[in-house]
Design a protein around this motif. Structure first.
Motif, mmCIF file in Angstrom:
data_model
loop_
_atom_site.group_PDB
_atom_site.id
_atom_site.type_symbol
_atom_site.label_atom_id
_atom_site.label_comp_id
_atom_site.label_asym_id
_atom_site.label_seq_id
_atom_site.Cartn_x
_atom_site.Cartn_y
_atom_site.Cartn_z
ATOM 1 N N UNK A 1 11.652 -3.900 9.366
ATOM 2 C CA UNK A 1 12.140 -2.541 9.150
ATOM 3 C C UNK A 1 10.972 -1.569 9.247
ATOM 4 N N UNK A 2 11.196 -0.429 9.889
ATOM 5 C CA UNK A 2 10.189 0.624 9.955
ATOM 6 C C UNK A 2 10.049 1.253 8.566
ATOM 7 N N UNK A 3 8.807 1.436 8.128
ATOM 8 C CA UNK A 3 8.536 2.055 6.827
ATOM 9 C C UNK A 3 7.806 3.386 7.032
ATOM 10 N N UNK A 4 7.413 4.005 5.946
ATOM 11 C CA UNK A 4 6.690 5.278 6.024
ATOM 12 C C UNK A 4 5.306 5.125 6.635
ATOM 13 N N UNK A 5 4.748 3.928 6.585
ATOM 14 C CA UNK A 5 3.381 3.721 7.073
ATOM 15 C C UNK A 5 3.276 2.724 8.218
ATOM 16 N N UNK A 6 4.313 1.972 8.500
ATOM 17 C CA UNK A 6 4.270 0.942 9.531
ATOM 18 C C UNK A 6 5.564 0.179 9.557
ATOM 19 N N UNK A 7 5.511 -1.106 9.185
ATOM 20 C CA UNK A 7 6.747 -1.878 9.103
ATOM 21 C C UNK A 7 6.635 -2.935 8.006
#
Length: 423
Positions: free
Chosen positions: A403-409
């Motif tokens: 899942x894509x996150x705020x900083x990467x995955x």
């Protein structure tokens, strides 16, 4: 009268007036029974999704949306059933409450799993009445001459329903809205991600249980049996895609699975599986070598996992799918031919995954490859399976769901991706 008698009795011809009476009586009986709702999410979550879809309806100038693709019906209404190939439609007007219009046998599942209050049905013997009934509801809502969105390019809207609607609603304007719901579905809510994490944990337990029993002399069916038993024991529901286990010459070809094939020294066993949790799946692909692997098998495994590492490092919010695919091509370079001889522009490095019904866990909405200018945003979820399948050589494949996150995955299925060797 029993529901089965109500729907299939050959002595009882259907009349529209009688249908409506029996439909309401059946729903009342089910609603008033001692049955608690089994919602996958809170009603407020579903209503928030409705709000997002209605904003997109405004952009397309739609007065009503007819949702007939089963995963989309489930996304908005909560409806779940293993009879997902049968007719279901959610009528979503621009204002007011939605209506579920179902195949008769799906009344029970719809009442059990959906938050929608107004549920109507047609019986399975009412072969030519779906479009007429659906048109009747639109007329009741005074929407028969309006702009109606249809999921024309998605499974669920049969040609007979489409042509029937055009015939019975000559003043309506039909608009293709096939991708409208797929856009909000791309970004998962925290509650959806929690379901995907639960699915990932079950899948990892399946992998841990099956690896020790794989050896020469057993069959691919026996391996699949352990996977099935573990996934089900740990809480999986009926599968969107059945667990895949292939060995011998059969695993040189995609979409082959167990068929009583004995495992032999020198084989690889390719496994791809996921465990639906409230219909959300996080999938894993893993390979086991039987005996000392050849240098070819080892090289394939190394390149595949290096490619996965580059992919997972390259993912950042704000980047596009194209950006990520180009970086993989630049980093892996000539070694990419190990995975595929196809030009880099056509290689797919991941596809959207999440809410699914048979026959697939793929959301069929977006891909990671060159030329796709989709911006990656936090909450987008993908499965990235890489496999080498060439006739005459053992298959090798690995994957992660992320899942894509705020900083990467975040890797939801994070596990040991080293080639497993069983002597």
């Amino acid at each position: 009268m029993l529901l089965s008698e109500l729907l299939i009795s050959p002595e009882r011809p259907w009349r529209r007036g009688q249908l409506n009476v029996d439909n309401k009586r059946q729903i009342n009986e089910l609603e008033n029974g001692p049955v608690a709702k089994e919602l996958a999410f809170s009603e407020s979550e579903y209503r928030h999704r409705i709000e997002k879809v209605r904003k997109m309806m405004d952009e397309k100038g739609l007065d009503v949306l007819l949702v007939t693709f089963t995963p989309n019906v489930s996304y908005l209404s909560g409806y779940q059933s293993f009879g997902s190939g049968w007719y279901s439609c959610m009528l979503l007007p621009r204002e007011g409450e939605p209506i579920l219009h179902m195949h008769g046998l799906e009344l029970g599942p719809a009442l059990l799993t959906s938050w929608v209050k107004d549920i109507r049905s047609v019986p399975w013997s009412y072969e030519d009445g779906v479009a007429g009934d659906l048109a009747g509801i639109l007329k009741e809502l005074k929407l028969d001459g309006q702009r109606i969105g249809l999921e024309i390019k998605r499974p669920g809207l049969g040609i007979e329903i489409y042509e029937g609607l055009k015939r019975t609603l000559p003043d309506a304007t039909f608009i293709d809205a096939s991708d409208l719901i797929m856009q909000p579905r791309m970004i998962k809510s925290p509650a959806e991600l929690e379901h995907m994490r639960c699915s990932a944990e079950i899948a990892k337990k399946g992998l841990a249980a099956v690896l020790p029993i794989i050896k020469a002399g057993i069959t691919d069916n026996q391996i699949a049996a352990v996977l099935y038993q573990t996934l089900l024991n740990e809480g999986s529901e009926y599968f969107s895609t059945q667990p895949i286990v292939s060995a011998g010459q059969r695993n040189c070809f995609g979409h082959t699975t167990f068929r009583r094939t004995p495992i032999q020294a020198g084989d690889t066993v390719a496994m791809e599986f996921g465990a639906p949790y409230h219909r959300y799946t996080s999938a894993i692909f893993h390979t086991v070598a039987i005996g000392k692997p050849s240098s070819l098998v080892e090289r394939r495994a190394r390149v595949i996992n290096d490619t996965l590492d580059v992919l997972l490092h390259a993912v950042k919010p704000g980047r596009t799918a194209h950006d990520v695919a180009r970086e993989i091509g630049e980093e892996i370079g000539d070694r990419m031919t190990v995975i595929s001889d196809a030009p880099s522009s056509s290689k797919i490095y991941g596809y959207a995954i999440g809410l699914g019904f048979p026959p697939t866990w793929s959301e069929e909405s977006c891909f990671i490859r060159e030329g796709i200018e989709l911006e990656l945003k936090p909450g987008m979820t993908f499965h990235s399976p890489f496999a080498v399948r060439k006739p005459g050589t053992p298959c090798v494949g690995f994957s992660e769901t992320w899942v894509v996150t705020e900083t990467g995955c975040e890797i939801l299925t994070a596990h040991d991706r080293e080639l497993t060797v069983r002597g």
